[in-house]
Scaffold this motif. Structure first.
Motif, PDB file in Angstrom:
ATOM      1  N   LEU A 186       0.810  -1.128  -0.026  1.00 12.21           N
ATOM      2  CA  LEU A 186      -0.125  -0.339  -0.275  1.00 12.21           C
ATOM      3  C   LEU A 186       0.813   1.352  -0.435  1.00 12.21           C
ATOM      4  N   VAL A 187       1.923   1.247   1.128  1.00 16.49           N
ATOM      5  CA  VAL A 187       2.549   2.442   0.667  1.00 16.49           C
ATOM      6  C   VAL A 187       3.618   2.781  -0.767  1.00 16.49           C
ATOM      7  N   ASP A 188       4.023   1.261  -0.972  1.00 17.79           N
ATOM      8  CA  ASP A 188       4.400   1.915  -2.405  1.00 17.79           C
ATOM      9  C   ASP A 188       3.974   2.013  -3.109  1.00 17.79           C
ATOM     10  N   SER A 189       2.197   1.304  -3.332  1.00 16.46           N
ATOM     11  CA  SER A 189       1.745   1.930  -4.259  1.00 16.46           C
ATOM     12  C   SER A 189       0.391   3.487  -4.274  1.00 16.46           C
ATOM     13  N   LEU A 190       0.948   3.939  -2.971  1.00 15.06           N
ATOM     14  CA  LEU A 190       0.311   5.562  -2.602  1.00 15.06           C
ATOM     15  C   LEU A 190       1.411   6.295  -3.183  1.00 15.06           C
TER      16      LEU A 190
END
Length: 186
Positions: free
Chosen positions: A177-181
């Motif tokens: 999630l952090v990477d996609s954000l």
């Protein structure tokens, strides 16, 4: 035991069956007494109530964040009931005279977190007509699904103390999630 009874008592070999019958009678009475009169482990009741809380949280979370149903406080009615049962089960338990053990401290922390969880999910879910945003990022859906699986895994751990929940999947979903954000922002 047969050797000890035979050596320590001055009796004829023919008396041994009556001694053994008395020993088996003592074993039977001790077993029944232990099962009926001795207190059971109170932690098992609290653990079962915590398992109900985690399962109810998983079902409510699944309905709102995974399936995308409109937020409805009734989706978390089972959670409110489970937390109420947990508080009734846990409340008022006497502590050990020498203080809380690590297990007791962990259960106290889990009970407090279950109450906080109920407050966050039930009391603030939709009191003023607030609607939750629907997320189109696949990583958000993956994190929500993993959270539901982790809550079910935690409930299983409450039911079976030998079961260790796996937090690796939850951490991997959080990192995704952090990477996609980060990619979405850039």
């Amino acid at each position: 035991l047969i050797y000890i009874v035979a050596v320590s008592l001055q009796a004829e070999p023919g008396d041994l069956p009556s001694f053994l019958a008395g020993w088996w009678l003592a074993v039977l009475i001790s077993t029944v007494t232990a099962l009926v009169l001795l207190p059971h482990n109170r932690r098992s009741d609290v653990r079962a109530a915590l398992a109900d809380v985690f399962r109810a949280t998983a079902r409510g979370t699944e309905s709102v964040w995974v399936k995308g149903e409109p937020p409805d406080p009734s989706a978390f009615t089972a959670l409110s009931d489970a937390v109420k049962k947990l508080n009734e089960t846990y409340g008022g338990q006497p502590y050990r005279t020498f203080g809380l053990t690590r297990r007791d401290q962990s259960l106290t922390l889990l009970v407090a977190m279950a109450n906080d969880l109920r407050t966050v999910l039930v009391d603030t879910l939709n009191p003023r007509g607030v609607t939750l945003p629907t997320h189109t990022l696949p990583a958000v859906q993956r994190l929500a699904g993993t959270l539901v699986s982790s809550l079910d895994d935690l409930a299983d751990a409450m039911g079976d103390p030998r079961h260790l929940p796996d937090v690796g999947a939850l951490d991997a979903a959080r990192v995704a999630l952090v990477d996609s954000l980060s990619e979405w922002v850039v």
